[in-house]
Write a protein that holds these residues in place. Structure first.
Motif, mmCIF file in Angstrom:
data_model
loop_
_atom_site.group_PDB
_atom_site.id
_atom_site.type_symbol
_atom_site.label_atom_id
_atom_site.label_comp_id
_atom_site.label_asym_id
_atom_site.label_seq_id
_atom_site.Cartn_x
_atom_site.Cartn_y
_atom_site.Cartn_z
ATOM 1 N N LEU A 73 0.842 -1.187 0.000
ATOM 2 C CA LEU A 73 0.000 0.000 0.000
ATOM 3 C C LEU A 73 0.879 1.239 0.000
ATOM 4 N N LEU A 74 0.559 2.162 -0.897
ATOM 5 C CA LEU A 74 1.273 3.429 -0.961
ATOM 6 C C LEU A 74 0.389 4.448 -1.647
ATOM 7 N N TYR A 75 0.771 5.716 -1.544
ATOM 8 C CA TYR A 75 0.021 6.747 -2.243
ATOM 9 C C TYR A 75 0.260 6.614 -3.747
ATOM 10 N N PRO A 76 -0.779 6.823 -4.559
ATOM 11 C CA PRO A 76 -0.695 6.483 -5.986
ATOM 12 C C PRO A 76 0.330 7.269 -6.776
ATOM 13 N N GLY A 77 0.608 8.506 -6.395
ATOM 14 C CA GLY A 77 1.563 9.299 -7.150
ATOM 15 C C GLY A 77 2.874 9.486 -6.430
ATOM 16 N N TYR A 78 3.133 8.635 -5.426
ATOM 17 C CA TYR A 78 4.364 8.704 -4.638
ATOM 18 C C TYR A 78 4.504 10.045 -3.922
ATOM 19 N N GLU A 79 3.354 10.735 -3.666
ATOM 20 C CA GLU A 79 3.427 12.028 -2.992
ATOM 21 C C GLU A 79 4.036 11.867 -1.599
ATOM 22 N N LEU A 80 3.648 10.827 -0.898
ATOM 23 C CA LEU A 80 4.188 10.542 0.432
ATOM 24 C C LEU A 80 4.839 9.169 0.381
ATOM 25 N N TRP A 81 5.974 9.087 -0.296
ATOM 26 C CA TRP A 81 6.640 7.807 -0.508
ATOM 27 C C TRP A 81 7.104 7.195 0.804
ATOM 28 N N ASN A 82 7.249 8.042 1.856
ATOM 29 C CA ASN A 82 7.725 7.513 3.134
ATOM 30 C C ASN A 82 6.606 6.912 3.979
ATOM 31 N N GLU A 83 5.408 6.822 3.422
ATOM 32 C CA GLU A 83 4.311 6.132 4.086
ATOM 33 C C GLU A 83 3.874 4.971 3.204
ATOM 34 N N MET A 84 4.432 3.818 3.462
ATOM 35 C CA MET A 84 4.088 2.640 2.680
ATOM 36 C C MET A 84 4.368 1.400 3.515
ATOM 37 N N GLY A 85 3.851 0.284 3.086
ATOM 38 C CA GLY A 85 4.095 -0.966 3.787
ATOM 39 C C GLY A 85 3.568 -2.139 2.992
ATOM 40 N N ILE A 86 3.924 -3.329 3.443
ATOM 41 C CA ILE A 86 3.402 -4.566 2.868
ATOM 42 C C ILE A 86 2.473 -5.197 3.897
ATOM 43 N N TYR A 87 1.285 -5.566 3.461
ATOM 44 C CA TYR A 87 0.230 -6.017 4.362
ATOM 45 C C TYR A 87 -0.341 -7.340 3.867
ATOM 46 N N GLN A 88 -0.973 -8.061 4.791
ATOM 47 C CA GLN A 88 -1.690 -9.272 4.396
ATOM 48 C C GLN A 88 -3.123 -9.168 4.903
ATOM 49 N N ARG A 89 -4.021 -9.640 4.072
ATOM 50 C CA ARG A 89 -5.446 -9.594 4.367
ATOM 51 C C ARG A 89 -5.989 -11.013 4.397
ATOM 52 N N ASP A 90 -6.727 -11.329 5.458
ATOM 53 C CA ASP A 90 -7.433 -12.597 5.557
ATOM 54 C C ASP A 90 -8.709 -12.482 4.721
ATOM 55 N N LEU A 91 -8.798 -13.247 3.643
ATOM 56 C CA LEU A 91 -9.954 -13.140 2.743
ATOM 57 C C LEU A 91 -11.210 -13.762 3.331
ATOM 58 N N THR A 92 -11.079 -14.585 4.353
ATOM 59 C CA THR A 92 -12.248 -15.180 4.989
ATOM 60 C C THR A 92 -12.869 -14.230 6.015
ATOM 61 N N SER A 93 -12.164 -13.154 6.312
ATOM 62 C CA SER A 93 -12.671 -12.116 7.216
ATOM 63 C C SER A 93 -12.207 -10.779 6.653
ATOM 64 N N TYR A 94 -12.242 -9.735 7.475
ATOM 65 C CA TYR A 94 -11.781 -8.430 7.022
ATOM 66 C C TYR A 94 -10.462 -8.036 7.685
ATOM 67 N N THR A 124 -7.156 6.277 0.672
ATOM 68 C CA THR A 124 -6.319 7.022 -0.273
ATOM 69 C C THR A 124 -5.012 6.329 -0.632
ATOM 70 N N TYR A 125 -4.930 5.023 -0.419
ATOM 71 C CA TYR A 125 -3.758 4.260 -0.823
ATOM 72 C C TYR A 125 -4.097 3.384 -2.023
ATOM 73 N N THR A 126 -3.074 3.045 -2.784
ATOM 74 C CA THR A 126 -3.252 2.178 -3.942
ATOM 75 C C THR A 126 -2.646 0.814 -3.652
ATOM 76 N N TYR A 127 -3.240 -0.234 -4.218
ATOM 77 C CA TYR A 127 -2.809 -1.616 -3.988
ATOM 78 C C TYR A 127 -1.872 -2.048 -5.113
ATOM 79 N N ASN A 128 -0.628 -2.372 -4.752
ATOM 80 C CA ASN A 128 0.356 -2.822 -5.732
ATOM 81 C C ASN A 128 0.698 -4.291 -5.525
#
Length: 486
Positions: free
Chosen positions: A138-159, A454-458
């Motif tokens: 997850l990061l901002y789509p235009g790299y406006e705040l490139w220092n706010e990003m991370g890699i996340y995992q989502r459980d699809l059986t829940s939220y 306001t984050y984009t999924y990569n």
């Protein structure tokens, strides 16, 4: 009393006895289906997906939603609010009952003191589960705040969403390019770029940070893909340049100025390549293995020259054979010459059964997530036939696709909602016919979640189990000494 009337009567009695919401019989009917958001109409759901909550896009005094299979109503929801929150336990029970069958969303609206029932929204429940976890950056789509990003995992059986690594935890450096072996969290890697930079590799229960820009190589390792056996990682080594435009439909262009392919042996920590894919005359990027590990697919374009227009760079689809015993690459072959049609390709991904190859095609360049014309295409590797996935594509970016471990599903990122934010869509895939189902937006507890997020999924990647013990990532980042490749 006919069968349907009897079913409603029994439901009414059951609700009264249970003290739940009362059922209102319709006084009028409409042939049209109601509009709901997200668009969960005519889709195929996996049997283990979280409830697809939605909003009814119509104004009314009250709303009634029935959800069920055949003539059985399993879930009854009535509210003055158009938002429909589906109870998790009842939804799970319905999926189990309806696998391989159709289910309905039956919506009635109270307007001018009259209950009006609309045509049923029909969906299908697949017999095939989807890999239950999704990993993305997850990061901002235009790299406006490139220092706010991370890699996340989502459980699809829940939220439930949990962070694997956020750059706020280690000096706001860049974290990117995660990759797994055969959808397994046991063998994975990701890059860190910055003062503590390196590549984190998790294998056999251990995580280490290695330097994948050894002496003698022009660039560092960039886009990765694990060999199916979990020993080798194929990388493209790219010199990437970002171009920012003040106007136009493409505010950002990401282009290679140089790119080659290398293989990294995680056992011996040795990097090797071949002159067939490491040359001055061409740029090679986005590697992808066949399921048996004998073939490496990738994208290839003529080398960049100074002052070359970016919109003249076009990549074709290639493959090369790999002899694991001899650690040798040989037999280079062009599989699809997209440049002959004035097009370019990126992100080849071979299905788990080895029959299909999905890729993105667009006008030029290699970074399709910034090209609105990007569409998903499918090649049948048995006969070489290629077709556009019309049943999946939209009028905006469709890219970053990856397969589920079974091959019955895939996920991709699309900017179809607003042209700016990439969001994750899931789609069923029929391995016999090569046809995909209508894609649907990853369900969220709040169905209007994406309107304000306001984050984009990569690079969404489906995995079979959660990534655990992620604290060792930070421990590996903190090591002062990096293991150096040879």
């Amino acid at each position: 009393m006919n069968t349907r009337s009897l079913a409603y009567f029994l439901l009414l009695i059951a609700c009264v006895l249970a003290g739940c919401v009362s059922y209102h019989a319709p006084e009028a009917h409409r042939e049209a289906q109601p509009k709901i958001y997200p668009d969960y109409a005519g889709v195929t759901f996996p049997i283990n997906i979280a409830p697809p909550n939605f909003v009814i896009r119509d104004t009314a005094e009250a709303y009634q939603t029935e959800i069920g299979c055949a003539e059985n109503v399993t879930i009854l929801i009535r509210s003055k609010d158009p938002t429909v929150h589906i109870p998790g336990k009842k939804w799970k029970s319905l999926l189990k009952e309806a696998q391989g069958k159709q289910i309905f969303f039956r919506i009635s609206l109270l307007k001018e003191e009259k209950w009006i029932r609309y045509a049923d929204i029909i969906n299908t429940v697949s017999e095939h589960p989807i890999d239950p976890f999704l990993v993305y950056r997850l990061l901002y789509p235009g790299y406006e705040l490139w220092n706010e990003m991370g890699i996340y995992q989502r459980d699809l059986t829940s939220y439930k969403e949990t962070p694997l690594l956020e750059n706020r935890d280690f000096g706001k450096q860049c974290v990117n390019c995660h990759s797994f072996t055969l959808n397994s969290p046991a063998t994975m890697m990701l890059h860190i770029r910055g003062k503590q930079g390196g590549t984190l590799i998790r294998r056999n229960g251990q995580t280490e940070k290695v330097n994948l820009k050894p002496e003698g190589y022009k660039n560092g390792a960039t886009y990765p893909v694990w060999h199916p056996q979990g020993r080798y990682i194929a990388f493209s080594m790219n010199e990437i340049q970002q171009f920012f435009h003040a106007s136009g439909k493409k505010p950002i262009e990401v282009s290679d100025l140089d790119a080659d392919l290398v293989l990294y042996d995680t056992q011996t920590r040795r990097m090797f390549t071949d002159s067939l894919v490491y040359t001055r005359d061409y740029m090679e990027t986005f590697p992808a293995w066949s399921p048996d590990g004998t073939t490496l697919y990738f994208c290839r374009a003529a080398a960049y020259a100074p002052a070359m227009p970016l919109d003249s760079i076009r990549y074709d689809l290639y493959r090369i054979r790999f002899d694991e015993k001899e650690e040798r690459l040989y037999d280079l072959e062009c599989v699809y010459q997209a440049s002959a049609f004035g097009r370019s390709v990126s992100f080849p991904r071979v299905s788990p059964d080895g029959r299909y190859l999905m890729f993105t095609q667009f006008d030029y360049g290699n970074f399709s997530i910034w090209h609105p014309e990007s569409d998903l295409y499918l090649m049948d590797l048995q006969n070489g036939a290629i077709r556009v996935l019309d049943e999946v594509n939209s009028n905006d970016v469709d890219s970053y696709h990856t397969w589920a471990s079974s091959g019955d599903w895939f996920v991709f990122s699309s900017k179809r909602m607003d042209g700016l934010w990439a969001r994750p869509y899931l789609a069923a895939f029929d391995r016999r016919t090569g046809r995909a189902g209508k894609p649907f937006l990853l369900p969220q507890k709040d169905p209007e979640f994406y309107d304000t997020f306001t984050y984009t999924y990569n690079v969404p990647e489906l995995i079979k189990a959660p990534v655990e013990k992620n604290k060792d990532f930070l421990e590996a980042i903190g090591h002062a000494a990096l293991r150096t490749t040879r």
